[in-house]
Design an enzyme around this catalytic site. Structure first.
Site, PDB file in Angstrom:
ATOM      1  N   GLY A  30       1.046  -1.363   0.083  1.00  0.00           N
ATOM      2  CA  GLY A  30       0.089   0.011  -0.133  1.00  0.00           C
ATOM      3  C   GLY A  30       0.735   1.217  -0.175  1.00  0.00           C
ATOM      4  N   GLY A  47       8.941  -0.075   1.205  1.00  0.00           N
ATOM      5  CA  GLY A  47       9.544  -1.094   2.205  1.00  0.00           C
ATOM      6  C   GLY A  47       9.153  -0.718   3.546  1.00  0.00           C
ATOM      7  N   GLU A  77       5.121   2.757  -6.834  1.00  0.00           N
ATOM      8  CA  GLU A  77       3.524   3.058  -7.038  1.00  0.00           C
ATOM      9  C   GLU A  77       3.411   4.515  -6.993  1.00  0.00           C
ATOM     10  OE1 GLU A  77       1.837  -0.081  -4.708  1.00  0.00           O
ATOM     11  OE2 GLU A  77       1.715  -1.334  -6.453  1.00  0.00           O
ATOM     12  N   HIS A 159      -4.581  -6.912  -8.713  1.00  0.00           N
ATOM     13  CA  HIS A 159      -3.632  -6.172  -7.920  1.00  0.00           C
ATOM     14  C   HIS A 159      -4.434  -5.613  -6.775  1.00  0.00           C
ATOM     15  CE1 HIS A 159      -0.446  -2.694  -7.844  1.00  0.00           C
ATOM     16  NE2 HIS A 159      -0.712  -3.073  -6.572  1.00  0.00           N
TER      17      HIS A 159
HETATM   18 ZN   LIG Z   1       0.054  -2.217  -4.754  1.00  0.00          ZN
END
Ligand SMILES: [Zn+2]
Length: 266
Positions: A30, A47, A77, A159
């Protein structure tokens, strides 16, 4: 308007904790972002568990992806967050998570557009599925780009989920609503096995409410002309009687159609 750096960082940490506590993210999954100016945002580093963040690990970036402040590397992301902000300047915050039920719909290839909950129609709207792209790749931002203006959330095939809003709390609440909506759809569709969808006129009214609330996106789900939810259901016996009546009506109509067809042939 834009929150201060302090407010943005504080809310990102709070939302991260809630996302983690609710089981919307596993391990370091996330990411969250929040704009603090026309071309500045705070986001979560790569991370790191979203449940245990402190303000000093967050990263400040511009909309070109350049790091302005912070010692850590942002998530790969974050590209998808930046694309949302580029596509729609009204959006000031984005959340991305892998809530299990919504993600299962994203995996099954079933979009969320069945009109079963007034709150979902008003605050969340329909949720399309963007085609699969490798997480972190540049194809992910391309896949979600068409939906940033017309919708408030999108599922990423195989996903997870992406939600946005005019502030971070709204974006986060849409993530909660999305998972709740998906959970109810799962119960009614796959476990309970039936659902009364809202009729077209019922949806029209909700869309009107939505517009009055200043929510301009969300799409309009497909609907039935006839409402099937206008009767009180007091005992399960009534449901059975109703089903028998419906079947009798259907069979009678079919027999009449056949008889009429025969009459025409003669
Ligand atoms: Zn993701």
């Amino acid at each position: 308007m834009y929150p201060s750096d302090y407010e943005a960082k504080k809310t990102i940490i709070e939302v991260g904790k809630r996302m983690y506590d609710k089981g919307f993210v596993a391990a370091n999954d996330g990411n969250i972002s929040c704009k603090v100016g026309p071309s500045a945002l705070w986001t979560t580093p790569t991370g790191v568990s979203k449940g245990f963040m402190t303000p000093d690990i967050l990263v400040k970036m511009d909309l070109d992806g350049k790091i302005l402040l912070g010692k850590h590397k942002p998530s790969s992301e974050v590209k998808m967050h930046i694309r949302v902000y580029q596509e729609n300047p009204d959006i000031l915050a984005v959340t991305h998570a892998h809530p299990p039920v919504a993600t299962s719909f994203a995996i099954a290839g079933i979009n969320l557009d069945r009109a079963i909950l007034p709150e979902a129609v008003v605050n969340l709207g329909s949720v399309p599925i963007a085609h699969y792209a490798t997480p972190g790749s540049t194809e992910v931002p391309n896949s979600i780009a068409p939906y940033c203006k017309e919708y408030n959330a999108v599922l990423l095939a195989n996903h997870g989920a992406l939600t946005w809003g005019k502030d971070l709390i709204e974006a986060y609440y849409r993530l909660e609503s999305l998972e709740y909506y998906a959970t109810v759809l799962m119960y009614t569709g796959k476990i309970i096995g039936q659902a009364n969808e809202l009729s077209c006129s019922q949806i029209d009214e909700l869309v009107e409410i939505r517009q009055k609330l200043g929510i301009t996106a969300g799409g309009i789900p497909p609907c039935n002309i006839e409402a099937t939810n206008l009767k009180d259901v007091v005992t399960s016996e009534n449901i059975q009687k109703d089903m028998i009546q419906q079947i009798t009506d259907k069979v009678t109509k079919q027999i009449l159609d056949i008889l009429q067809g025969d009459a025409l042939c003669k």
